[in-house]
Design a protein around this motif. Structure first.
Motif, PDB file in Angstrom:
ATOM      1  N   ARG A  22       0.825  -1.204   0.000  1.00 60.07           N
ATOM      2  CA  ARG A  22       0.000   0.000   0.000  1.00 60.07           C
ATOM      3  C   ARG A  22       0.863   1.260   0.000  1.00 60.07           C
ATOM      4  N   ARG A  23       1.954   1.232   0.754  1.00 60.27           N
ATOM      5  CA  ARG A  23       2.815   2.402   0.830  1.00 60.27           C
ATOM      6  C   ARG A  23       3.544   2.647  -0.489  1.00 60.27           C
ATOM      7  N   LEU A  63       0.089   2.770  -3.709  1.00 62.03           N
ATOM      8  CA  LEU A  63      -1.066   3.668  -3.651  1.00 62.03           C
ATOM      9  C   LEU A  63      -0.655   5.094  -3.992  1.00 62.03           C
ATOM     10  N   ASN A  94      -5.654   7.897  -6.062  1.00 62.99           N
ATOM     11  CA  ASN A  94      -6.493   6.769  -5.661  1.00 62.99           C
ATOM     12  C   ASN A  94      -7.332   7.066  -4.425  1.00 62.99           C
ATOM     13  N   VAL A  95      -6.958   8.099  -3.651  1.00 64.26           N
ATOM     14  CA  VAL A  95      -7.652   8.348  -2.380  1.00 64.26           C
ATOM     15  C   VAL A  95      -8.125   9.790  -2.208  1.00 64.26           C
ATOM     16  N   ALA A 105       1.107   8.122  -2.326  1.00 63.14           N
ATOM     17  CA  ALA A 105       0.417   8.593  -1.122  1.00 63.14           C
ATOM     18  C   ALA A 105       1.392   8.700   0.044  1.00 63.14           C
ATOM     19  N   ASP A 155      -7.813  10.342   4.987  1.00 62.44           N
ATOM     20  CA  ASP A 155      -7.883   9.482   3.803  1.00 62.44           C
ATOM     21  C   ASP A 155      -6.725   8.481   3.799  1.00 62.44           C
ATOM     22  N   LEU A 156      -5.561   8.929   4.207  1.00 64.37           N
ATOM     23  CA  LEU A 156      -4.383   8.058   4.251  1.00 64.37           C
ATOM     24  C   LEU A 156      -4.506   7.022   5.362  1.00 64.37           C
ATOM     25  N   ARG A 166      -7.425   5.743   6.456  1.00 66.01           N
ATOM     26  CA  ARG A 166      -8.391   4.748   5.990  1.00 66.01           C
ATOM     27  C   ARG A 166      -7.786   3.820   4.943  1.00 66.01           C
ATOM     28  N   ALA A 167      -6.861   4.346   4.134  1.00 62.88           N
ATOM     29  CA  ALA A 167      -6.231   3.546   3.090  1.00 62.88           C
ATOM     30  C   ALA A 167      -5.136   2.643   3.620  1.00 62.88           C
ATOM     31  N   VAL A 207      -2.177   3.605   4.735  1.00 68.07           N
ATOM     32  CA  VAL A 207      -0.825   4.118   4.453  1.00 68.07           C
ATOM     33  C   VAL A 207      -0.114   4.451   5.758  1.00 68.07           C
TER      34      VAL A 207
END
Length: 353
Positions: A224-225, A228, A232-233, A314, A346-347, A349-350, A352
């Motif tokens: 993800r790091r 992403l 995307n977010v 991200a 947002d980060l 929740r994703a 990150v």
């Protein structure tokens, strides 16, 4: 065999003959004063010494093995029995996750159909400390007949496996860490280290990047790091809070409340970013005693502010937030026109953060 009487608690299957009775548990003769720490330190020292002894053996054979693996048009098929098989599975997994397509095949299963998983374009990496493991030696004629390149990793360079291989990697050890010199310990450690050395040498030769690594690990935090991107977010379209210069501060606050991001973009007449106003800016405005009904947004906004691009990772955006101690960034295109807003939530929740 002597019949015995059946006990009320004895299962029917166990009552007929003495041989059906469970064996008495083995009685360990363990000293009350056994020094566990000394035993552990001895094991670690012996395995460390075995790895150190491996260093001077990394030479032309290792280079040839790397070249063969690097030029393999198919996959690297790792085989090994017993403890060597466990190490082989780890080596195959490490190779696969670092840019060298690889998988493990159990040599006994290979003799009963799984040999069909191996093609002429593949390369076989065979692990055997003795170099004479029957299940692997049985496969050698077929490997040779198919013209498959064979690389071996053994503790005996004079063994059948070593002699059949295009190149043999010497994984021999002077002594197992096991005090009986029986349980595979130092030898498996050396094989594992040698496998890691192969994988990393190939990784560096291929120019394998962190992003390449992430593609092999898309489901984890690392993926993800590294994969992403901001686009995307980020929030886009109608979700973007925006006002024009000259708008009253109270009007800007209404826009911030409607969009719920704790900020608003101030959009210039040319459609480019003029500034941003955040909850932090509001606190600073109130500290100055300014009247929110009289002040216009361009008098109290942060001019332009920090921005990011949609194609930025991200994780990079998160670093900008951390460095400048801010929670929100405006996302702009190549003409400095706002196309999105990225909030620290947002980060989170994703995944990150």
């Amino acid at each position: 065999m002597r019949k015995i009487e059946r006990s009320r608690m004895m299962p029917i299957a166990l009552y007929r003959y003495n041989l059906a009775l469970p064996l008495a548990p083995f009685q360990w003769n363990m000293s009350q004063n056994h020094d566990f720490i000394q035993s552990a330190q001895r094991t670690i020292s012996l395995e460390r010494d075995s790895v150190d002894a491996l260093l001077p053996r990394i030479g032309a054979d290792f280079t040839l093995a790397c070249e063969l693996l690097l030029n393999c048009k198919g996959r690297v098929v790792v085989v090994g029995m017993g403890k060597s098989g466990h190490i082989g599975r780890k080596i195959a997994a490490t190779l696969a996750s670092t840019g060298t397509p690889s998988f493990f095949v159990h040599p006994a299963e290979a003799s009963h159909g799984d040999m069909g998983m191996i093609t002429k374009d593949d390369l076989v990496l065979a692990l055997s400390n003795s170099g004479s493991t029957a299940e692997i030696v049985t496969l050698l004629p077929l490997i040779k007949r198919l013209g498959i390149t064979l690389v071996s990793m053994t503790g005996n360079p004079e063994s059948p496996l070593a002699k059949a291989a295009a190149v043999n990697l010497d994984a021999s050890v002077e002594h197992e860490a096991c005090s009986l010199n029986l349980a595979p310990t130092s030898s498996t450690t050396v094989s594992l280290v040698l496998g890691d050395a192969l994988a990393i040498a190939l990784l560096e030769a291929r120019g394998f990047t962190a992003e390449d690594f992430a593609f092999s690990h898309p489901g984890g935090a690392l993926g993800r790091r590294l994969l992403l991107k901001v686009e995307n977010v980020m929030h886009v379209g109608e979700e973007l809070p925006q006002v024009s210069p000259g708008t009253s501060l109270s009007g800007a606050l209404l826009e911030m409340t409607r969009k719920g991001l704790g900020m608003t973009i101030i959009l210039g007449d040319d459609g480019r970013l003029a500034g941003v106003f955040t909850d932090g800016d509001l606190r600073r405005t109130l500290d100055k005693g300014l009247d929110v009904r009289q002040v216009t947004i361009d008098q109290v906004m942060t001019v332009h502010g920090k921005t990011v691009r949609p194609d930025m990772l991200a994780a990079e955006a998160l670093k900008i937030m951390d460095d400048h101690k801010i929670n929100v960034l405006v996302v702009v295109d190549g003409n400095d026109r706002p196309v999105g807003v990225l909030h620290v939530h947002d980060l989170t929740r994703a995944g990150v953060i």
